[in-house]
Enzyme design. Sequence first.
Site, short mmCIF file in Angstrom:
data_model
loop_
_atom_site.label_atom_id
_atom_site.label_comp_id
_atom_site.label_asym_id
_atom_site.label_seq_id
_atom_site.Cartn_x
_atom_site.Cartn_y
_atom_site.Cartn_z
N LYS A 52 -0.11 -0.36 -0.01
CA LYS A 52 -1.25 0.51 0.28
C LYS A 52 -0.85 1.54 1.34
CE LYS A 52 -4.54 -3.02 -1.08
NZ LYS A 52 -5.41 -4.14 -0.70
N GLN A 96 -7.90 -6.95 4.52
CA GLN A 96 -7.14 -7.58 3.43
C GLN A 96 -7.56 -9.05 3.27
OE1 GLN A 96 -4.90 -6.00 1.31
NE2 GLN A 96 -4.89 -7.92 0.18
N ASP A 119 -13.35 -0.42 0.33
CA ASP A 119 -13.04 -1.47 -0.65
C ASP A 119 -14.26 -1.77 -1.53
OD1 ASP A 119 -10.62 -2.58 -1.24
OD2 ASP A 119 -10.59 -3.98 0.44
#
Length: 284
Positions: A52, A96, A119
């Site tokens: 990422k 994450q 997200d």
Amino acid sequence: MLILDGKTAASSIRSRLKQEITNFLPVAGRPPGLAVILVGDDPASAVYVRNKEKSCLEVGIISQGQRLSGKTSMNELEGLISNLNSDEKIDGILLQLPLPQHLDSQQCLEWINPGKDVDGFHPQSVGKLTLGLPGFRSCTPAGIMALLRYYRLEVSGKDCVIIGRSNIVGKPLALMLLAENATVTVCHSRTSDLKAHVQRADFVFAAVGRPGFITADMVKPGAVVVDVGINRTEHGLVGDCDYQGIREKALAVTPVPGGVGPMTIAMLLENTVASWKNSVQSPG
Ligand code: NAD
């Protein structure tokens, strides 16, 4: 048979975003910023985070890595998220997952400012998706939809069968397909006669996490098969589908790796750039 190449599609999205960032930079006065929080030392998560960050760099997003010890407390995490929420240089906050067991992931996700929820996991983002309102969309299902669009595969009126009902893939994907007028069936671990459902599908989306779970005999000739699974095996990374068998029968199939994975990251970048533009156009 068509291979739905997520690497190529993601690369074209990254080029467009790079250009958008260059064009908008003089107006914004600063580049877009993404904070990536990694708690603990899960090796798979570390790889995802590195990928990422690499993609951010490539398009011109400043990624601010926040590596925390596996012993981090809820209080410490809340403090960090709160600081990032009010940091004007940060447009997106990514936590994450999975978090170490002692941490409450859902609570942590809810601490993230919904305006920076790139997200798409905050209840407000999920609610907006459910209602069909504009908002951040969960990256993996959004990436799948973008990949289908890239290859002009139309789901309207088609029978779409999803295997897996997780909050990050199956459920949001079902809502996105419905929004595109597909007829959607969501199968899961308690579904009886899974094969019968999959066999009538025009589009199959496998998000189970078991290598070789969807076999060629389950797939209708001419179906489109999207393999979301990522399984680490002694033969390397594989998906949930018997790729070799299915490619003989299907109209189109995604490879693993190189299918849905790169599209997920492209959507994260897309959401971050959208948040950056929003914050400059309507600050505060
Ligand atoms: P999860 O473990 O949260 O959910 C798995 C789902 O599979 C559950 O809903 C369960 O009901 C269903 N399932 C389990 N056994 C079944 C059975 N026998 N029959 C039918 N359904 C069954 O998984 P997840 O987080 O949605 O991830 C699924 C897979 O997708 C994993 O391999 C994960 O690594 C991968 N994934 C890939 C990406 C990407 O970017 N490519 C992103 C997220 C997840």
